[in-house]
Motif scaffolding. Sequence first.
Motif, short mmCIF file in Angstrom:
data_model
loop_
_atom_site.label_atom_id
_atom_site.label_comp_id
_atom_site.label_asym_id
_atom_site.label_seq_id
_atom_site.Cartn_x
_atom_site.Cartn_y
_atom_site.Cartn_z
N UNK A 127 0.94 -1.03 0.06
CA UNK A 127 0.24 0.34 -0.13
C UNK A 127 0.60 1.07 -0.18
N UNK A 128 2.19 1.57 0.27
CA UNK A 128 3.13 2.22 0.16
C UNK A 128 3.91 2.40 -0.91
N UNK A 129 4.42 1.33 -1.20
CA UNK A 129 5.39 1.50 -2.30
C UNK A 129 6.00 0.14 -2.51
N UNK A 130 6.21 -0.84 -0.99
CA UNK A 130 7.41 -0.90 -1.04
C UNK A 130 7.04 -2.91 -1.55
N UNK A 131 6.80 -2.26 -3.07
CA UNK A 131 6.70 -4.41 -3.46
C UNK A 131 8.16 -5.54 -3.70
N UNK A 132 8.62 -4.75 -3.82
CA UNK A 132 10.20 -5.74 -3.08
C UNK A 132 9.90 -6.89 -1.28
N UNK A 167 0.58 -2.29 -12.33
CA UNK A 167 -0.35 -0.69 -13.07
C UNK A 167 1.30 0.50 -13.04
N UNK A 168 2.14 0.32 -12.57
CA UNK A 168 3.27 0.77 -12.55
C UNK A 168 4.82 0.34 -13.79
N UNK A 169 4.17 -0.46 -14.43
CA UNK A 169 5.57 -1.56 -15.23
C UNK A 169 4.97 -0.63 -16.42
N UNK A 174 5.41 -7.57 -18.84
CA UNK A 174 5.56 -7.75 -17.85
C UNK A 174 4.57 -7.02 -16.56
N UNK A 175 3.16 -5.80 -17.43
CA UNK A 175 2.30 -5.63 -16.90
C UNK A 175 1.04 -6.68 -17.13
N UNK A 176 1.06 -6.77 -18.29
CA UNK A 176 0.20 -8.41 -18.72
C UNK A 176 0.31 -9.00 -17.92
#
Length: 364
Positions: A127-132, A167-169, A174-176
Amino acid sequence: MHYSMRLTTIILFLAGMACTSRLFAQTTEGSQDLATLYQQIDEAIDRYPQYVAHREQQIDKSRQAFLSEADPDKKFSSAASLFSLYQPYQVDSALRFAEVCISLADTLHRPDLKGSYLAQKARLCSGIGMYVEAQDLLRQVDKAALDRQGFTNYYDASMHVCGEIGSYSHLPAVRQDYFDRQDLYRDSVLMVAEKGSEAYLHLEMDVLSARRMYQDALNVSDRWLKMVSDGTHENAFAAFYRSVVYDKLGNESQSRYWLAKSALDDIKCAVMDQASLLMLAEHLGNDGDYDRSIRYARFGRECNIRFCDRLRTYQNSLVVNVLEKNYQNARDGYVRLAVVAAVVIVLLLLLLAIGYFRRRARQS
């Protein structure tokens, strides 16, 4: 024959007038409701320190219980309570108590609880962008040990992080791929979540809206709103999703009403993770209510920075949009003022010139 036609015409005219009156009354009532809600939001913002003080009191009470408790089971319950209180309020503290819950679950030999809180921590990170970090936490989950709620949390966090990465790729493949994974995890949430749970209901509304089955989505919303209490964060969440459906239907009045209701409930609950208020601020800017729009945007921004020390992309874009609209409005106002001033000056010069030539004509 002529009498019958006249009578029919009169009846149709009266019926039309009645329909028009009802529509006008509904529109006026909607406007009045919105005006009342905006006033309530203004007052809630003024009283915000009181709502924050109330949440802080709840946190202090739970913290004291946590610090004084020796029994591991009760200590875990106190830590879980603190996690819930911090979750919409302050992300760093919520992450810290999620870690405490994970550690205590290890002590209690409860891999089901450990996995559930690993997933909830991952959802916060996503939720705060820490995807890794979110993906790393999800890899640590022992899925074989999860119960129904644990699976719901795991699939929900997985769905969210895949959707965010997609959404951000900027790479189409990769996006799909991540959007496809998101769809699979969404199906998994709907399979394992309790039918009346928040996780199930908002996804059910998402799916129905995507299929353009808006009335069915509103029926789900009706059930959802009956299950939550007015003035709670849960009610704010339900109201937000109702506003989304009305927005897709193009019903701006109802969309704004439920967005305002969501924002008001969250303000009164001292929720710092503001979304509804920022979206409402953007709508108000479109409506020309620039003063209120910028006030809501600034307040929402302050809340979100308190929740997390860096604004997320969508929050930044909402705030920037509001500020740009207000800047454009101010600039347009200055341009109009300059044009009016120029016209007045030209007219004055013209009058002076006319007066001058008239005097010269009389003198000659």
